[in-house]
Design an enzyme around this catalytic site. Structure first.
Site, PDB file in Angstrom:
ATOM      1  N   ASP A   1      -3.232  -5.112 -19.451  1.00  0.00           N
ATOM      2  CA  ASP A   1      -4.544  -4.628 -19.892  1.00  0.00           C
ATOM      3  C   ASP A   1      -5.379  -4.193 -18.689  1.00  0.00           C
ATOM      4  O   ASP A   1      -6.077  -3.182 -18.718  1.00  0.00           O
ATOM      5  CB  ASP A   1      -5.292  -5.713 -20.684  1.00  0.00           C
TER       6      ASP A   1
ATOM      7  N   GLU B   1       3.644   5.083  15.807  1.00  0.00           N
ATOM      8  CA  GLU B   1       2.631   5.699  14.935  1.00  0.00           C
ATOM      9  C   GLU B   1       1.755   6.649  15.763  1.00  0.00           C
ATOM     10  O   GLU B   1       1.452   7.769  15.351  1.00  0.00           O
ATOM     11  CB  GLU B   1       1.791   4.564  14.329  1.00  0.00           C
TER      12      GLU B   1
ATOM     13  N   GLU C   1      -5.381   7.877  10.610  1.00  0.00           N
ATOM     14  CA  GLU C   1      -4.648   6.958   9.741  1.00  0.00           C
ATOM     15  C   GLU C   1      -3.496   7.644   9.008  1.00  0.00           C
ATOM     16  O   GLU C   1      -2.693   6.993   8.355  1.00  0.00           O
ATOM     17  CB  GLU C   1      -5.598   6.321   8.726  1.00  0.00           C
TER      18      GLU C   1
ATOM     19  N   HIS D   1       8.154   4.725   2.727  1.00  0.00           N
ATOM     20  CA  HIS D   1       8.697   3.487   2.136  1.00  0.00           C
ATOM     21  C   HIS D   1       8.548   3.444   0.617  1.00  0.00           C
ATOM     22  O   HIS D   1       9.533   3.241  -0.105  1.00  0.00           O
ATOM     23  CB  HIS D   1       8.000   2.289   2.793  1.00  0.00           C
TER      24      HIS D   1
END
Ligand code: HEM
Length: 491
Positions: free
Chosen positions: A213, A265, A280, A328
């Protein structure tokens, strides 16, 4: 009445499900959600009767059922047991554990485990899963493990006390061959994250009406998280009656190289010539979500919304120009990706797992296996209080990866081997799952789109920042089986 395992959207108050939930261990259908967790791996001593007696007592006094977990939203008061009010407990067995207790199974018999992989054990699938050689696993996982006890609590000192009691109780009946401890890491908003800093535990198969729900409020037309009970439950082969079910558990200690990940990164960010505002994005291209959980297939930047969006698929990103094929979450849940020529969405959905992982961090004083289990455990547990997402220089960190399913081959193993480690999934020359792909790198490199939604690509290798340190396959038996294990020998 026979329980229909094809059902989802379960109302736990429905009398049909109550006996099942009362006999099923907690943490399978919903997470125990405690902040601290201790994992104790044991090898039984030769006196089987004493071991069985102890297990029966542990089941009667401490194991948390799915029903009681549901009643109190994760924890429940234990009456007259000496256990702390918020304690959560599980007891699982490996196949070798069943054998050590004297159980014999016949191939094709109705008391056989339906999953052959369980019988063989995780170490024997090393080459199939591209895991490191067993000699390189942490010594505690190289030893034969019979049982796995999970204790969890929100209160660190209560967990400490309960673990002390357990260690004393175990002394006459088992050797402690390994211990691991974990803590839920949180970001500044108190949301659960993992060590690379991304929100974790977001997308899960959901079984209960209440959870569904909640999911329906953001819509389930693009991704329906509902799951039938049969995704995780199987009849306990040694259980009595219609209501005794269990689940297979995969346990893997996965070390995360945080500084290596962050350096890569940054290198990816520079290679793609992203602007400061897009800082980011590099990490989001690896995971498929930004650190705040925003799915990169839907948005080019973080949206900072709660609950995190989960009602999406890849229909509008069939070329992988927004979310790379090697990200991923795209690898481990293709959400009906039409590039997958081999399986329909219904078939893909059968590979889902429920994840119950927790982060760990340990100092050298917990890594010397010459230390006594109690000293090692104390050092591990003491350090948990200081655990942050920023590892110290001599600290090793990672995820105690734990997942439940009804079929080891078709779920965890399929996901790791056929999707994460497979260079040609979801399309030819996709490359590794950038986060957890294992194996020898092939010549094909992952392709990264320089601009969100644009065609131009740059090749870059991003993998191997997660290393498997050992683990095992377990079964979480029905509670009634464990309670009667001493009186009813059923060998
Ligand atoms: C250290 C290792 C790992 C890290 C840091 C990690 C991290 C993450 C993160 C950040 C997410 C997105 C948030 C969420 O939906 O919870 C995620 C999702 C997921 N992960 Fe992992 N993961 C790891 C290992 C694994 C492994 C070994 C598997 C299975 C082979 C796996 C399967 C999944 C699945 C099924 C999802 C949900 C995907 C979806 O439904 O969109 N993860 N993981």
């Amino acid at each position: 009445m026979v329980v229909d395992l094809t059902q989802s959207n379960i109302d736990p108050n429905n009398p049909i499900y109550q006996p099942l939930l009362a006999d099923l261990q907690g943490n399978i259908l919903t997470s125990h959600d405690c902040d601290y967790s201790a994992h104790i791996f044991i090898q039984f001593k030769p006196n089987r009767n004493a071991v069985r007696q102890w297990i029966a007592n542990f089941a009667k006094t401490r194991i948390t059922s799915a029903q009681r977990q549901g009643e109190t939203g994760g924890q429940f008061p234990q009456k007259n047991t000496g256990a702390s009010p918020g304690l959560f407990a599980n007891f699982l067995l490996s196949y070798k554990g069943y054998e050590a207790l004297g159980f014999k199974f016949q191939v094709g018999g109705n008391r056989e485990f339906p999953s052959p992989a369980f019988k063989v054990g995780l170490a024997n699938f090393r080459s199939i899963l591209d895991d490191p050689p067993v000699e390189d696993w942490q010594p505690g996982f190289q030893t034969q493990i019979h049982g796995f006890i999970l204790l969890a609590d929100d209160d660190w000192s209560q967990l400490n006390n309960q673990a002390k009691i357990l260690f004393e109780e175990l002394e006459p009946i088992a050797d402690i061959v390994n211990t691991e401890v974990g803590r839920v890491l949180r970001n500044s908003k108190g949301q659960a994250i993992e060590h690379f800093g991304f929100r974790d535990g977001v997308s899960q198969p959901l079984f209960f009406k209440e959870d569904l729900d909640r999911a329906k409020q953001q819509g389930i037309d693009k991704w329906d998280p509902s799951a039938p009970l049969e995704l995780v439950l199987v009849k306990d082969p040694l259980g009595e009656g219609e209501y005794s079910f269990g689940s297979y558990c995969v346990y893997r200690k996965l070390e995360q190289d945080v500084s290596g990940f962050k350096a890569a990164e940054k290198a990816l960010f520079q290679t793609l010539k992203l602007s400061k505002k897009e800082e980011e994005r590099a990490g989001a291209l690896v995971v498929g979500r930004f650190r705040d959980g925003t799915p990169i297939t839907q948005f080019p930047t973080e949206q900072n919304v709660d609950p995190v969006p989960n009602n999406f698929n890849y229909d509008e990103d069939l070329r992988g120009v927004k979310c790379p094929f090697h990200a991923h979450i795209r690898k481990v849940n293709p959400r009906g990706d039409k590039n997958d020529r081999h399986q329909t969405i219904e078939e893909q959905r059968q590979h889902r797992i429920v994840r119950r992982a927790i982060s760990y961090g340990e100092l050298p004083n917990a890594r010397h296996h010459s230390l006594s289990p109690q000293v090692r455990f104390n050092n591990q547990l003491a350090h948990l209080q200081n655990l942050t997402r920023y590892p110290g220089e001599d600290e090793k960190v990672g995820l105690l990866f734990l997942c439940f399913q009804s079929d080891l081959f078709n779920q965890f193993m399929f996901m790791q081997k056929n999707w994460s480690n497979n260079h040609h999934f979801v399309t030819y020359t996709t490359g590794f799952d950038a986060l957890v792909g294992q194996g020898k790198p092939k010549t094909s490199r992952q392709k990264w789109h320089n601009q969100w939604g644009e065609n131009e690509v740059t090749e870059f290798d991003f993998y191997h920042f997660v290393t498997m340190q050992g683990g095992e396959y377990f079964f979480a038996p029905s509670i009634s089986f464990l309670k009667t294990i001493a009186s009813n020998f059923r060998e």
